[in-house]
Design an enzyme around this catalytic site. Structure first.
Site, PDB file in Angstrom:
ATOM      1  N   ASP A  79       0.650  -0.463   7.105  1.00  0.00           N
ATOM      2  CA  ASP A  79      -0.283   0.666   7.092  1.00  0.00           C
ATOM      3  C   ASP A  79      -1.598   0.193   7.711  1.00  0.00           C
ATOM      4  O   ASP A  79      -2.388  -0.493   7.050  1.00  0.00           O
ATOM      5  CB  ASP A  79      -0.514   1.169   5.653  1.00  0.00           C
ATOM      6  CG  ASP A  79       0.716   1.882   5.085  1.00  0.00           C
ATOM      7  OD1 ASP A  79       1.844   1.620   5.563  1.00  0.00           O
ATOM      8  OD2 ASP A  79       0.550   2.697   4.163  1.00  0.00           O
ATOM      9  N   LYS A 101      -1.007   8.864   8.598  1.00  0.00           N
ATOM     10  CA  LYS A 101      -1.367   8.863   7.178  1.00  0.00           C
ATOM     11  C   LYS A 101      -2.813   9.300   7.052  1.00  0.00           C
ATOM     12  O   LYS A 101      -3.644   8.955   7.901  1.00  0.00           O
ATOM     13  CB  LYS A 101      -1.161   7.434   6.648  1.00  0.00           C
ATOM     14  CG  LYS A 101      -1.616   7.175   5.226  1.00  0.00           C
ATOM     15  CD  LYS A 101      -1.250   5.747   4.794  1.00  0.00           C
ATOM     16  CE  LYS A 101      -1.909   5.351   3.493  1.00  0.00           C
ATOM     17  NZ  LYS A 101      -1.667   3.952   3.127  1.00  0.00           N
ATOM     18  N   LYS A 161       2.213  10.782   5.810  1.00  0.00           N
ATOM     19  CA  LYS A 161       1.916  10.229   4.488  1.00  0.00           C
ATOM     20  C   LYS A 161       0.516  10.622   4.037  1.00  0.00           C
ATOM     21  O   LYS A 161      -0.472  10.100   4.554  1.00  0.00           O
ATOM     22  CB  LYS A 161       2.028   8.689   4.524  1.00  0.00           C
ATOM     23  CG  LYS A 161       1.666   8.016   3.193  1.00  0.00           C
ATOM     24  CD  LYS A 161       1.868   6.509   3.241  1.00  0.00           C
ATOM     25  CE  LYS A 161       1.325   5.835   1.992  1.00  0.00           C
ATOM     26  NZ  LYS A 161       1.413   4.366   2.065  1.00  0.00           N
TER      27      LYS A 161
END
Lengths: 786, 341
Positions: B178, B241, B277
């Site tokens: 991430d 995300k 996400k």
């Protein structure tokens, strides 16, 4: 058997039914039928009709068919209760309305479930939109009740209001009608629609529960005959109707000449304009909220999608993809987007129109819908402006899609309709949005949103969408009246103009020929005749004998003078001051003219002086009679703009040949209208003298047109002309009735009055009331946020 | 008369708005595109409208009873169970991993009739130095380990070090990285710099999947969010995300809506399906339903699977477990009676 494992595979929503048992138990307790609610209690059921749940076809209740006797009883109860209700303090009326609002909130779920059962609308909408708006409307008007005396000085309630409402938002339309009426001190007789009477009856129960004085709210159920009995009842002072344009016109004719006040909120075929720089996903959701809200049974639904050619394919693709996720079905399921059509009759009407549209070449894109009284969400393409799908209000979940090339093209298409209720405009360019908002003929304009409603803003249409507003300050004005001037004895018929040659009267000097004044030019009357203008000692001159063709030409010229309405108030003020200046410079001449008709020197001087003052008064108002920014929803600017009506036909009073004409023409043109003036039939020469003043004062051609001649036949031609947006008539009672009835053709706004009623030389001859008559309110909603 | 409702599967669905590019029957991983400003410059995003849509999503749809239980179970499958705190220790990470392996108490699974179903969270998400602990703790479970990297949460470290950090985490055994983007590149609209940075990170990831954290709370405008989403995807992100969880504003539905539309538009143009996400601030089971409704309404069934949808959350799982216990017992549950993570 459905298992968690199955669901994890499909990830379907599953059923989410709203429990209706409390409401169905209540209905079961009333299985014998509902009576009317008259004078504070329910009557015994009379002859009843079936009330159906359109989603299932089940009969869920029986309501009584209101007879003329029932209507008489309800009107009598309302009449009896009205003086006391009006005499309560604003605060006391506010407490009653506040109680209604609170009780509606307390019974919110009951009312929502009942509404969905009766109407077929999804529970999400009745729960999240209809009923909260009902409560909001009652709260808002509790406030107006409290402060009406301070905010609307010099006004009084009409008295007894007859209100007839439609089936698409049954309880919300009731609130829109009842709340302002009660706040202003009126009492009401209301008829809910035949298909959907149940929430009105439940509301009657709430009225009882709140302890409202008897007779203040009366509910009579029934069909169109019952509605006709209310609208036509001799003891009703004001009629308010929401429904079809067709029935609105009937009511206009029915009430013509009765002296009843009238507001109409009628049909629409509202444009939904998507420009190339719009957030297209947002606009797609807008379409969902516009036409797949309430099954498209929404008078202000954005039914005509107009999309820029540059993005049309992409927009249509996004829209079709979005349609796939619409869920049509059981109104009581919390996952339903589109519920049942209100009644099989309405479903048949939709189907018939769609068949005609397809026969005319329209292509339909439809998604799934259940069997029964349901119609699938539909997008119709290849719909030409002449197609029935583009012109007729379908009142179903059907949007048409048409492309445009330029903003000018978009505006032309948007305004290519008899209606003018609402418009929705989508673009990220604020200049473009506000430009189109100004040009579109609609009472409500939503920018980058649609179907946003709030009690704080006025709602209502232009053109054949009706007149009058509901909500906000302008909505209160529809339930209050300035005391009407009353004539001691009614105005008399005028003698027919005499168009044969006469022996000379008291004329002297070089002969003058008064012509008609059309499009800024003097015009000979089409008839080729003149008629004698009488003075005290015989004829003092001749005026053109105007006819219907002269009216036609004058209206055409007036319609072309639209630029006047777009000029700034300051510009118009300058011109009106100039009129006053030039009139003052010629005061001796005008006094002389008035004296030739028989006025005393003093009276003639007073009339000319008052005329000059009136020029100044309306010049002063031209840039000051402005609109408002309403308090509505968070992060929205809601602009209430005063706009001119367009072409106003004015039939001036006979007395005060100069002042009467100016008192009516000045407010109209100060607000940006253009006028066709029929001046005093007996003494038109003071008005025809005016055209030289107008010429020298820079009034653009066509803004003021003057047609002299037989008053009442010219008035009829004006009242019947579809290009004329409003009609002011000061004449006889019969003339008033004729003008009102004839105005139904295009539902022009009318102001009719016995010409002898008003003292034109005094304070009654001018005022803000004239300016309200000369304008209509356009509410523009602009959401903001980045 | 009863209503004949058409079941969703009967509705003729046109081809999904996002086509899928496959190879040997499997979706192909996003290979990215050269930077293409035309895909997002001038793209209008109206915030008021996005907020309106977001506000009614949860009121237009409702999942009840058995369906609600299933949707909550699905949410568990999509959770990146996360710990990103200064006081993380090996022990803390082991506890988290134990919960990820066994997110739901045995008696609840049994009552739900899913005892035999392998049920884990979507992944475990930790700092790079915790990756090795997590890999050990999750061995054999099939639960992937995700690591934040690139100077999380602000990303304000030299690019070279950020790339090194990615390689470190991958070497430690992380399956997913991430990353955080440099917000400055978005705020200055230096799209080339943003593209180059994310492309370099993608390269550093190798086979590990790259989830690009846009830190939407810092980007502020929805047009920025759309543009940053598009550039990240063009540079090869596998997921986009919303947030690190450390910005002032975390995942919101309007922001998510805009990211999903970017993802849809990218997919429609390329055939690559990108995952989404939301992260930060999501605590209640109810929110788990709201986000899944958003995914289903905007993108359909494929985006309700962990390969295309994850929640970045730590405390939401506890609430879901409580709700599921209520579903099976009819009694309201207390947190202390459930195994903590």
């Amino acid at each position: 058997m459905t298992t968690i494992a199955n669901i994890l595979d499909t990830m379907e929503y599953g059923p989410a039914p709203e429990d209706a048992s409390i409401v169905t138990d209540w209905l079961a307790r009333h299985a014998d039928g509902f009576g009317h609610f008259i004078d504070g209690s329910f009557t015994r059921p009379g002859e009843t009709f079936e009330v159906m749940n359109p989603a299932t076809g089940d009969v869920i209740a029986r309501a009584s068919q209101g007879t003329t006797e029932d209507v008489d009883a309800a009107v009598a109860a309302a009449r009896k209760a009205q003086p006391k209700w009006a005499a309560l303090s604003g605060h006391e009326r506010a407490r009653h309305l506040y109680a209604l609002a609170r009780h509606v909130q307390q019974h919110a779920r009951f009312l929502a479930v009942l509404e969905s059962l009766d109407n077929g609308k999804p529970i999400r909408e009745s729960r999240d939109i209809d009923i909260p708006l009902v409560a909001r409307h009652l709260y808002h008007h509790a406030g107006w009740a409290e402060i009406a005396k301070d905010e609307f000085p010099g006004t009084a309630p009409h008295g007894v209001c007859g209100q007839v409402i439609p089936w698409n938002f049954p309880l919300l339309m009731l609130a829109w009608k009842v709340a302002p009426a009660l706040a202003a001190g009126n009492t009401v007789v209301l008829k809910p629609a035949e298909y959907t009477p149940l929430t009105a009856l439940a509301f009657a129960g709430i009225v009882e529960e709140c302890g409202l004085p008897k007779g203040v709210v009366n509910i009579v159920t029934g069909d169109g005959d019952t509605g006709g009995a209310i609208a036509g009842h001799k003891d009703i002072d004001k009629v308010a109707f929401t429904g079809s344009t067709e029935v609105g016109k009937l009511i206009r004719r029915q009430t013509a000449g009765s002296g009843k006040a009238l507001t109409l909120e009628l049909g629409g075929k509202s444009p939904f304009v998507v420009f190339a720089d719009a957030d297209l996903d947002a606009a797609v959701e807008g379409v969902v909220d516009a036409i797949w809200f309430n099954q498209g049974q929404v008078c202000c639904a954005g039914a005509r999608i107009l999309v820029a050619e540059a993005v049309a394919d992409r927009f249509a693709g996004l829209l079709r993809a979005r349609m796939e996720t619409l869920r049509t079905g059981d109104p009581l399921d919390k996952c339903t987007d589109v519920g049942a059509i209100v009644h099989p009759v309405q479903l048949d009407r939709i189907k018939t129109l769609m068949e005609r549209g397809v026969a005319e070449g329209a292509k339909l894109h439809q998604v799934a819908a259940p069997q029964g009284c349901f119609y699938p969400p539909t997008l119709a393409t290849e719909v030409e402006p002449a197609s029935v799908l583009a012109t007729e209000e379908i009142f179903g979940p059907v949007a048409t899609l048409t492309t445009f090339r330029t903003p000018e093209d978009a505006v032309a298409l948007a305004n290519n309709t008899r209606y003018g209720l609402a418009a929705s405009i989508w673009s990220e360019n604020v200049n473009l949005c506000l430009d189109v908002a100004a040009k579109v003929k609609a009472g409500v304009v939503w920018i980058n949103c649609t179907n946003v409603l709030d009690a704080g803003a006025g709602f209502g249409g232009y053109r054949e969408s009706g007149f009058g507003r509901e909500g906000g300050r302008e909505g209160m004005m529809a339930y209050l009246a300035h005391p009407k001037p009353r004539a001691k004895s009614g105005a008399k018929e005028l003698p027919a103009p005499d168009a044969a040659p006469h022996a000379a009267g008291a004329e002297s000097g070089i002969d003058r020929t008064a012509k008609l004044y059309v499009g800024g030019k003097q015009a000979r009357p089409d008839s080729g005749y003149v008629y004698a203008v009488e003075g005290p000692k015989g004829p003092v001159g001749r005026a053109g004998l105007g006819n219907r063709k002269d009216i036609r030409n004058a209206v055409e010229a007036a319609a072309k003078a639209g630029g006047w309405g777009k000029a700034t108030g300051h510009n118009r003020a300058q011109v009106l001051y100039y009129v006053g200046e030039n009139l003052a410079a010629r005061s001796a001449e005008f006094e002389q003219r008035l004296r030739s008709f028989g006025a005393t020197e003093k009276a003639a001087r007073a009339e000319v002086e008052a005329s000059v003052r009136r020029c100044f008064w309306y010049a002063a108002q031209a840039d000051k009679f402005d609109g408002a920014v309403h308090q509505t929803k968070p992060a929205h600017v809601t602009l209430a703009m005063h706009e001119p009506l367009g072409v106003v036909g004015i039939v001036a009073p006979t007395a005060h040949p100069l002042l009467g004409a100016l008192s009516t023409v000045l407010p109209a043109i100060a607000m940006g209208n253009s006028v066709v003036l029929v001046p005093s039939q007996t003494h038109p020469l003071a008005a025809t003298d005016l055209y030289q003043v107008l010429d020298t004062s820079d009034i653009p051609g066509g803004v003021v047109n003057i047609v002299t001649g037989p008053r009442d036949s010219l008035a009829r031609t004006l009242a019947q002309h579809d290009e004329v947006a409003a009609m002011w008539y000061f004449g006889t009672a019969d003339g008033c009735a004729t003008v009102e009835a004839d105005s139904a053709g295009n539902l022009k706004q009318t102001w009719v009055e016995d010409e002898a009623a008003r003292d034109w030389s005094g304070g009654a001859g001018q005022g803000r009331g004239f300016l309200h008559r000369a304008t209509q309110v356009k509410n523009i909603w602009v959401p903001y946020g980045e | 008369m009863t209503l004949e409702t058409t079941s969703e599967s009967d509705i003729a669905t046109p081809s999904h708005p996002v086509p899928v590019r496959t190879e040997d029957g499997h979706p192909v991983r996003n290979a990215g595109l050269p930077l293409d400003l035309g895909m997002f410059e001038g793209h209008a995003v109206n915030r008021s409208a996005a907020e309106r849509r977001a506000a009614t999503l949860g009121t237009r749809r409702s999942v009840k009873k058995l369906h609600q239980a299933a949707w909550l179970v699905n949410a568990i499958r999509c959770i990146d169970l996360t710990t990103l705190a200064g006081d993380d220790t090996e022990g803390r990470v082991k506890r988290l991993c134990a919960k990820a392996r066994n997110p739901l108490a045995g008696h609840i699974k049994e009552e739900l009739g899913i005892s035999d179903m392998p049920l884990t969270t979507g992944a475990v998400c930790v700092y790079p130095t915790m990756v090795a602990h997590a890999v050990r703790a999750l061995e054999g479970s099939g639960v992937p380990v995700a690591s934040v990297a690139t100077g999380f949460p602000t990303g304000l470290m030299p690019l070279k070090l950020r790339l090194e950090e990615i390689k470190y985490a991958v070497d430690e055994g992380a399956d997913e990285i991430d990353i955080v983007i440099t917000r400055e590149h978005v705020l200055r609209q230096d799209w080339q710099a943003l593209y180059d940075e994310v492309a370099a990170m993608r390269e550093a990831c190798g086979d590990a999947h790259l989830k690009a954290i846009l830190a939407t709370g810092d980007l502020q405008t929805l047009r920025n969010v759309y543009g940053a989403s598009m550039v990240a995807m063009q540079a090869g992100a596998d997921f986009i995300k919303t947030s690190t969880g450390k910005e002032g504003v975390n995942a919101t539905l309007p922001v998510s809506l805009v990211m999903l539309r970017a993802l849809r538009d990218y997919g429609a143009a390329t055939g690559y399906r990108i995952g989404f996400k939301p992260a930060g601030g999501m605590k209640a089971a109810k929110e788990a339903l709201a986000w899944q409704i958003l995914m289903k309404e905007e993108l359909g069934r494929p985006w309700l699977s962990p390969d295309l949808f994850r929640f970045g959350a730590s405390s939401m799982l506890g609430d879901i477990e409580r709700q599921l216990e209520h579903h099976v017992t009819g009694r309201y549950a207390a947190a202390h009676r459930h195994a903590m993570s």
